[in-house]
Design a protein around this motif. Structure first.
Motif, PDB file in Angstrom:
ATOM      1  N   LYS A   1      14.677  -7.467 -88.711  1.00 37.80           N
ATOM      2  CA  LYS A   1      14.302  -8.104 -87.440  1.00 37.80           C
ATOM      3  C   LYS A   1      14.198  -7.066 -86.323  1.00 37.80           C
ATOM      4  CE  LYS A   1      16.150 -12.742 -88.317  1.00 37.80           C
ATOM      5  NZ  LYS A   1      17.144 -13.768 -87.907  1.00 37.80           N
ATOM      6  N   VAL A   2      15.133  -6.112 -86.293  1.00 35.01           N
ATOM      7  CA  VAL A   2      15.085  -5.064 -85.278  1.00 35.01           C
ATOM      8  C   VAL A   2      13.830  -4.212 -85.463  1.00 35.01           C
ATOM      9  CG1 VAL A   2      16.215  -2.966 -84.453  1.00 35.01           C
ATOM     10  CG2 VAL A   2      17.574  -4.998 -84.953  1.00 35.01           C
ATOM     11  N   GLU A   3      13.526  -3.853 -86.720  1.00 38.98           N
ATOM     12  CA  GLU A   3      12.336  -3.065 -86.994  1.00 38.98           C
ATOM     13  C   GLU A   3      11.073  -3.803 -86.566  1.00 38.98           C
ATOM     14  OE1 GLU A   3      12.535  -2.219 -91.120  1.00 38.98           O
ATOM     15  OE2 GLU A   3      14.023  -0.620 -90.915  1.00 38.98           O
ATOM     16  N   ALA A   4      11.068  -5.121 -86.763  1.00 37.65           N
ATOM     17  CA  ALA A   4       9.910  -5.920 -86.349  1.00 37.65           C
ATOM     18  C   ALA A   4       9.746  -5.881 -84.831  1.00 37.65           C
ATOM     19  CB  ALA A   4      10.060  -7.353 -86.839  1.00 37.65           C
ATOM     20  N   ASN A   5      10.875  -5.939 -84.100  1.00 39.34           N
ATOM     21  CA  ASN A   5      10.811  -5.884 -82.638  1.00 39.34           C
ATOM     22  C   ASN A   5      10.308  -4.517 -82.161  1.00 39.34           C
ATOM     23  OD1 ASN A   5      11.734  -8.500 -82.274  1.00 39.34           O
ATOM     24  ND2 ASN A   5      13.893  -7.895 -82.255  1.00 39.34           N
ATOM     25  N   VAL A   6      10.740  -3.450 -82.849  1.00 36.80           N
ATOM     26  CA  VAL A   6      10.273  -2.113 -82.483  1.00 36.80           C
ATOM     27  C   VAL A   6       8.767  -2.003 -82.690  1.00 36.80           C
ATOM     28  CG1 VAL A   6      10.369   0.325 -83.099  1.00 36.80           C
ATOM     29  CG2 VAL A   6      12.479  -1.005 -82.953  1.00 36.80           C
ATOM     30  N   SER A   7       8.291  -2.497 -83.822  1.00 37.42           N
ATOM     31  CA  SER A   7       6.854  -2.445 -84.104  1.00 37.42           C
ATOM     32  C   SER A   7       6.065  -3.253 -83.083  1.00 37.42           C
ATOM     33  CB  SER A   7       6.581  -2.981 -85.515  1.00 37.42           C
ATOM     34  OG  SER A   7       7.218  -2.189 -86.492  1.00 37.42           O
ATOM     35  N   LYS A   8       6.605  -4.400 -82.706  1.00 39.02           N
ATOM     36  CA  LYS A   8       5.935  -5.246 -81.720  1.00 39.02           C
ATOM     37  C   LYS A   8       5.861  -4.539 -80.365  1.00 39.02           C
ATOM     38  CE  LYS A   8       6.100  -9.895 -79.717  1.00 39.02           C
ATOM     39  NZ  LYS A   8       6.856 -11.184 -79.681  1.00 39.02           N
ATOM     40  N   PHE A   9       6.961  -3.877 -79.995  1.00 40.81           N
ATOM     41  CA  PHE A   9       6.984  -3.163 -78.721  1.00 40.81           C
ATOM     42  C   PHE A   9       5.955  -2.032 -78.719  1.00 40.81           C
ATOM     43  CE2 PHE A   9       8.564   0.501 -76.305  1.00 40.81           C
ATOM     44  CZ  PHE A   9       8.618  -0.046 -75.032  1.00 40.81           C
ATOM     45  N   LYS A  10       5.903  -1.256 -79.806  1.00 40.46           N
ATOM     46  CA  LYS A  10       4.943  -0.158 -79.903  1.00 40.46           C
ATOM     47  C   LYS A  10       3.514  -0.687 -79.794  1.00 40.46           C
ATOM     48  CE  LYS A  10       5.623   2.869 -83.137  1.00 40.46           C
ATOM     49  NZ  LYS A  10       5.936   3.414 -84.492  1.00 40.46           N
ATOM     50  N   GLU A  11       3.254  -1.824 -80.408  1.00 41.58           N
ATOM     51  CA  GLU A  11       1.913  -2.405 -80.348  1.00 41.58           C
ATOM     52  C   GLU A  11       1.566  -2.817 -78.917  1.00 41.58           C
ATOM     53  OE1 GLU A  11      -0.590  -6.155 -82.293  1.00 41.58           O
ATOM     54  OE2 GLU A  11       1.467  -5.733 -82.933  1.00 41.58           O
ATOM     55  N   GLN A  12       2.535  -3.428 -78.214  1.00 44.06           N
ATOM     56  CA  GLN A  12       2.288  -3.857 -76.838  1.00 44.06           C
ATOM     57  C   GLN A  12       2.028  -2.660 -75.922  1.00 44.06           C
ATOM     58  OE1 GLN A  12       5.794  -6.145 -75.983  1.00 44.06           O
ATOM     59  NE2 GLN A  12       4.951  -8.042 -76.837  1.00 44.06           N
ATOM     60  N   VAL A  13       2.824  -1.592 -76.092  1.00 46.85           N
ATOM     61  CA  VAL A  13       2.620  -0.385 -75.277  1.00 46.85           C
ATOM     62  C   VAL A  13       1.259   0.219 -75.567  1.00 46.85           C
ATOM     63  CG1 VAL A  13       3.423   1.971 -74.877  1.00 46.85           C
ATOM     64  CG2 VAL A  13       5.074   0.102 -75.050  1.00 46.85           C
TER      65      VAL A  13
ATOM     66  N   GLY B   1       6.732   8.172 -78.193  1.00 47.67           N
ATOM     67  CA  GLY B   1       7.321   8.788 -79.377  1.00 47.67           C
ATOM     68  C   GLY B   1       8.823   8.967 -79.235  1.00 47.67           C
ATOM     69  N   LYS B   2       9.260   9.461 -78.048  1.00 52.72           N
ATOM     70  CA  LYS B   2      10.692   9.651 -77.828  1.00 52.72           C
ATOM     71  C   LYS B   2      11.439   8.324 -77.848  1.00 52.72           C
ATOM     72  CE  LYS B   2      10.486  13.972 -75.196  1.00 52.72           C
ATOM     73  NZ  LYS B   2      10.761  14.626 -73.893  1.00 52.72           N
ATOM     74  N   PHE B   3      10.826   7.303 -77.209  1.00 54.66           N
ATOM     75  CA  PHE B   3      11.484   5.993 -77.193  1.00 54.66           C
ATOM     76  C   PHE B   3      11.625   5.426 -78.599  1.00 54.66           C
ATOM     77  CE2 PHE B   3      11.344   1.378 -77.170  1.00 54.66           C
ATOM     78  CZ  PHE B   3      12.357   1.064 -76.287  1.00 54.66           C
ATOM     79  N   THR B   4      10.538   5.552 -79.390  1.00 53.97           N
ATOM     80  CA  THR B   4      10.561   5.030 -80.756  1.00 53.97           C
ATOM     81  C   THR B   4      11.610   5.749 -81.596  1.00 53.97           C
ATOM     82  OG1 THR B   4       8.214   4.495 -80.611  1.00 53.97           O
ATOM     83  CG2 THR B   4       9.185   4.611 -82.822  1.00 53.97           C
ATOM     84  N   GLU B   5      11.663   7.090 -81.442  1.00 50.52           N
ATOM     85  CA  GLU B   5      12.652   7.868 -82.191  1.00 50.52           C
ATOM     86  C   GLU B   5      14.070   7.446 -81.815  1.00 50.52           C
ATOM     87  OE1 GLU B   5      13.979  12.549 -82.829  1.00 50.52           O
ATOM     88  OE2 GLU B   5      12.260  12.021 -81.563  1.00 50.52           O
ATOM     89  N   LYS B   6      14.296   7.271 -80.522  1.00 51.86           N
ATOM     90  CA  LYS B   6      15.611   6.859 -80.042  1.00 51.86           C
ATOM     91  C   LYS B   6      15.953   5.463 -80.542  1.00 51.86           C
ATOM     92  CE  LYS B   6      18.215   6.227 -75.726  1.00 51.86           C
ATOM     93  NZ  LYS B   6      18.156   6.287 -74.264  1.00 51.86           N
ATOM     94  N   TYR B   7      14.953   4.593 -80.541  1.00 50.92           N
ATOM     95  CA  TYR B   7      15.200   3.218 -80.971  1.00 50.92           C
ATOM     96  C   TYR B   7      15.500   3.168 -82.460  1.00 50.92           C
ATOM     97  CZ  TYR B   7      14.985  -1.655 -79.525  1.00 50.92           C
ATOM     98  OH  TYR B   7      15.314  -2.926 -79.188  1.00 50.92           O
ATOM     99  N   GLU B   8      14.773   3.972 -83.245  1.00 51.32           N
ATOM    100  CA  GLU B   8      15.009   3.988 -84.685  1.00 51.32           C
ATOM    101  C   GLU B   8      16.385   4.540 -85.014  1.00 51.32           C
ATOM    102  OE1 GLU B   8      11.687   6.154 -86.172  1.00 51.32           O
ATOM    103  OE2 GLU B   8      10.368   4.380 -86.233  1.00 51.32           O
ATOM    104  N   ARG B   9      16.845   5.539 -84.223  1.00 54.12           N
ATOM    105  CA  ARG B   9      18.216   6.017 -84.403  1.00 54.12           C
ATOM    106  C   ARG B   9      19.209   4.907 -84.094  1.00 54.12           C
ATOM    107  NH1 ARG B   9      16.573  10.738 -81.502  1.00 54.12           N
ATOM    108  NH2 ARG B   9      17.808  10.005 -79.722  1.00 54.12           N
ATOM    109  N   GLY B  10      18.872   4.132 -83.078  1.00 55.75           N
ATOM    110  CA  GLY B  10      19.735   3.010 -82.732  1.00 55.75           C
ATOM    111  C   GLY B  10      19.801   1.972 -83.836  1.00 55.75           C
ATOM    112  N   VAL B  11      18.646   1.718 -84.480  1.00 60.11           N
ATOM    113  CA  VAL B  11      18.615   0.765 -85.590  1.00 60.11           C
ATOM    114  C   VAL B  11      19.535   1.231 -86.704  1.00 60.11           C
ATOM    115  CG1 VAL B  11      17.169  -0.178 -87.421  1.00 60.11           C
ATOM    116  CG2 VAL B  11      16.317  -0.114 -85.081  1.00 60.11           C
ATOM    117  N   HIS B  12      19.517   2.543 -86.971  1.00 52.93           N
ATOM    118  CA  HIS B  12      20.383   3.094 -88.016  1.00 52.93           C
ATOM    119  C   HIS B  12      21.848   2.895 -87.644  1.00 52.93           C
ATOM    120  CE1 HIS B  12      21.722   5.635 -91.254  1.00 52.93           C
ATOM    121  NE2 HIS B  12      22.339   6.437 -90.403  1.00 52.93           N
ATOM    122  N   LYS B  13      22.178   3.083 -86.362  1.00 52.83           N
ATOM    123  CA  LYS B  13      23.555   2.879 -85.913  1.00 52.83           C
ATOM    124  C   LYS B  13      23.969   1.417 -86.039  1.00 52.83           C
ATOM    125  CE  LYS B  13      23.666   6.769 -82.664  1.00 52.83           C
ATOM    126  NZ  LYS B  13      23.850   7.159 -81.254  1.00 52.83           N
ATOM    127  N   VAL B  14      23.021   0.526 -85.725  1.00 50.29           N
ATOM    128  CA  VAL B  14      23.311  -0.907 -85.869  1.00 50.29           C
ATOM    129  C   VAL B  14      23.644  -1.229 -87.325  1.00 50.29           C
ATOM    130  CG1 VAL B  14      22.306  -3.213 -85.800  1.00 50.29           C
ATOM    131  CG2 VAL B  14      21.956  -1.658 -83.894  1.00 50.29           C
TER     132      VAL B  14
END
Length: 340
Positions: free
Chosen positions: A207-219, A287-300
């Motif tokens: 679900k988190v990955e889906a939200n990240v993908s959705k955000f990237k698409e909107q940006v 790119g930086k935001f996505t990288e940071k968010y993906e690191r956050g997903v791993h922490k979650v």
């Protein structure tokens, strides 16, 4: 096993009833096999298989079988779950579903459920089979290098061709390869994770990955929109500059126009440079935001796994620990995860 125990109505197993089928004449040619030229004496051709996830490859093979003779009565044997799971592997569809799928194929005249894995002369005689149709690849079984070899030796084997690029194995591999995408799609449709045998941690991660993908698409859409607007403005300025290239009405006017045109061109070049710089920085920011968010997903995911190991009883979607995980994922930023 009889047809009724399979859930297949007897009167629908074949386009020709069992009584009529048994009365099909065994008129033979000189070599002892039927010709298939007389509609009163159709050739009984037998094809067998698992037919799991019944697909176009199966259909085309059965079509080949049906068209081997001018008049053909196609009998199809469907193997049982017991034999298939023991000798080949687990199926997606059970034996009843597989037999019913074959029965609804337009090329099939008769279905034999619980068909034997290895054919015998007695079976062919019992069902009045003249030929067996299959692809020519040797099929092994315990103690046999090719279960169809004795039929080939008897001259009763007719070869059919496989359809390249499609098989039950191919379909299963497609699902396995895109497993996360299918799970994510079904979660979005409201399918419960328990129904898909998906763990709570896996479901939340997807679900988190889906939200990240959705955000990237909107940006990405917003960036494209701004670029389109800027391009429209640039095109208008370019058109304006080109319109000033008409023949001047006097030297003074000509000098003024040239000066004005040069100023616009300078500003135009500056605008293009700023646009490129803005685009580069926007891409870098995303790119930086996505990288940071993906690191956050791993922490979650790590947080959830640790909590699950510590206290499996407390591992419930109703517990209020997701906000904490959200803060870990975003490094205490204001854009926390939405609780779902």
């Amino acid at each position: 096993i009889n047809a009724e125990s399979w859930g297949i109505p007897v009167d629908k197993m074949s386009k020709r009833s069992r009584e009529e089928s048994e009365q099909v004449s065994v008129k033979r040619t000189k070599n002892g096999l039927p010709e298939g030229e007389d509609p009163e004496y159709p050739v009984r051709v037998y094809a067998d298989g698992v037919y799991d996830l019944f697909h176009i490859g199966h259909m085309q093979q059965l079509e080949q079988c049906k068209k081997l003779f001018k008049y053909t009565h196609l009998v199809v044997g469907v193997s049982s779950d017991y034999d298939t799971h023991r000798l080949k592997g687990r199926t997606v569809m059970n034996e009843v579903e597989r037999a019913n799928s074959v029965r609804h194929c337009r090329w099939v005249d008769e279905v034999i459920p619980n068909a034997p894995w290895c054919l015998t002369p007695e079976f062919l005689k019992e069902h009045n089979i003249a030929y067996v149709a299959h692809d020519a690849i040797p099929y092994t079984a315990p103690g046999q290098e090719d279960i169809y070899q004795w039929i080939k030796d008897a001259g009763q084997f007719l070869e059919t061709q496989r359809t390249h690029g499609i098989s039950t194995t191919d379909l299963i591999l497609r699902i396995v390869r895109d497993y996360d995408d299918f799970v994510r799609r079904n979660l979005a449709r409201g399918v419960k994770r328990e129904d898909m045998n998906v763990s709570y941690v896996k479901a939340q991660t997807l679900k988190v990955e889906a939200n990240v993908s959705k955000f990237k698409e909107q940006v990405g859409k917003r960036v494209d929109k701004v670029k389109a607007e800027v391009k429209g403005t640039v095109d208008k300025i370019t058109d304006k500059i080109q319109s000033l290239d008409e023949e001047p009405v006097g030297k003074s006017f000509d000098d003024s126009v040239n000066k004005f045109r040069d100023n616009i061109r300078v500003k135009f070049d500056d605008l293009k440079e700023h646009l490129k710089d803005w685009e580069d920085k926007s891409t870098e920011l995303i790119g930086k935001f996505t990288e940071k968010y993906e690191r956050g997903v791993h922490k979650v995911e790590q947080f959830l796994r640790q909590r699950f190991v510590r206290s499996p009883v407390d591992m419930s979607p109703d517990r209020d620990f997701l906000p904490v995980a959200a803060n870990i994922a975003t490094d205490s930023s204001s854009n926390g995860l939405e609780r779902s």
